[in-house]
Design an enzyme around this catalytic site. Sequence first.
Site, PDB file in Angstrom:
ATOM      1  N   SER A   1       0.861  -1.189   0.000  1.00 27.80           N
ATOM      2  CA  SER A   1       0.000   0.000   0.000  1.00 27.80           C
ATOM      3  C   SER A   1       0.891   1.231   0.000  1.00 27.80           C
ATOM      4  O   SER A   1       2.043   1.162   0.440  1.00 27.80           O
ATOM      5  CB  SER A   1      -0.856   0.006   1.272  1.00 27.80           C
ATOM      6  OG  SER A   1      -1.431   1.284   1.475  1.00 27.80           O
TER       7      SER A   1
ATOM      8  N   TYR B   1      -2.765  -0.843  10.443  1.00 25.08           N
ATOM      9  CA  TYR B   1      -2.643  -1.095   8.999  1.00 25.08           C
ATOM     10  C   TYR B   1      -1.264  -0.636   8.494  1.00 25.08           C
ATOM     11  O   TYR B   1      -0.579  -1.349   7.757  1.00 25.08           O
ATOM     12  CB  TYR B   1      -3.770  -0.346   8.285  1.00 25.08           C
ATOM     13  CG  TYR B   1      -3.882  -0.597   6.806  1.00 25.08           C
ATOM     14  CD1 TYR B   1      -4.395  -1.801   6.321  1.00 25.08           C
ATOM     15  CD2 TYR B   1      -3.480   0.370   5.888  1.00 25.08           C
ATOM     16  CE1 TYR B   1      -4.505  -2.023   4.949  1.00 25.08           C
ATOM     17  CE2 TYR B   1      -3.588   0.152   4.528  1.00 25.08           C
ATOM     18  CZ  TYR B   1      -4.101  -1.046   4.068  1.00 25.08           C
ATOM     19  OH  TYR B   1      -4.209  -1.262   2.711  1.00 25.08           O
TER      20      TYR B   1
HETATM   21  C1  BGC Z   1      -6.270   1.515   1.577  1.00 30.69           C
HETATM   22  C2  BGC Z   1      -7.374   2.405   1.070  1.00 30.69           C
HETATM   23  C3  BGC Z   1      -6.928   3.852   0.974  1.00 30.69           C
HETATM   24  C4  BGC Z   1      -5.625   3.969   0.250  1.00 30.69           C
HETATM   25  C5  BGC Z   1      -5.090   5.395   0.219  1.00 30.69           C
HETATM   26  C6  BGC Z   1      -5.027   1.758   0.785  1.00 30.69           C
HETATM   27  O1  BGC Z   1      -4.005   0.968   1.278  1.00 30.69           O
HETATM   28  O2  BGC Z   1      -6.668   0.163   1.478  1.00 30.69           O
HETATM   29  O3  BGC Z   1      -8.483   2.272   1.933  1.00 30.69           O
HETATM   30  O4  BGC Z   1      -7.907   4.604   0.275  1.00 30.69           O
HETATM   31  O5  BGC Z   1      -4.670   3.128   0.842  1.00 30.69           O
HETATM   32  O6  BGC Z   1      -5.130   6.002   1.478  1.00 30.69           O
END
Ligand code: BGC
Length: 281
Positions: A169, A182
């Site tokens: 991410s 996260y």
């Molecule tokens: C998340 C999303 C988020 C994006 C940008 C991703 O890793 O799963 O929910 O919109 O990052 O912030």
Amino acid sequence: MSASDQGSPAAASKGAEPFAMHPPAARLLAGRSALVTGGDSGIGQAICYELAAHGAAVAINYVGPPDEAHRMVAEIAAAGGSAAAVAMDVSSEQDVERAFGEAREAIGPIDLLVNNAGVEHPYPLLEMPFDAWRKVIDVNLTGAFLCAREAARMMRAAGRRGAIVNISSVHEQIPWESFSHYCASKGGMRLFAQSIAKELAPLGIRVASVAPGAIETPINAEVLSNHKESAAVRAEIPLGRWGKPQEIARTVAWIASEEAAYITGATLFVDGGMTLYPRFI
Ligand code: BGC
């Protein structure tokens, strides 16, 4: 930005068009056997379709109701591709060992793993229940470890070169309020990937991360359905729009293929420029 550019989460969770194989000369993954975790929705679903279109046999992992994974298997098979559905909770060691065995039975030894399964649910630190922290770390990070270990063992046993692709991410790099669990999982994934890239290189196994930004998927359904929130996210993206699951899937197919044979340990951001921090320009 037109309304259609914002997309709808429901449409984005399926292939944008009916599934079809790519023409033989354009197939990058013929003869490969892939397993995609969390393959029955969102980005994982698009990845399954794209790998299958490139000629890979795909084990579609699901947790929960089996219907969508089985529907995908039938759809891919009907178009001349090859796929199987495998149930597995990626955070359970027993489950992972069993499911990789089932995948090998169905499509042969895995030589391409896509660690895509992931969960997120916001909590400010002061209110974060221990279970919420643990769930995110268990699925996003420990799941990636368990599956990578199993895939690497399988590749070594079969004497196959291959690739492990982690769906990371932008938050392996960008801190995010209320998502510390996260961010910890994705930041952890980054150094996990880089470390095993060094370990597995002598076996001919490459490890790469694909780091999506804001993508139109069910995980973002709430934000997407709120015009103000969705526009606020767009304002953070230099290209001015949310990404499509297929845009991540195409990157994964390429990075897993021989076209990217000299890439290991790298993260490729597919984020419309989000990591360029447009708010600070
Ligand atoms: C998340 C999303 C988020 C994006 C940008 C991703 O890793 O799963 O929910 O919109 O990052 O912030």
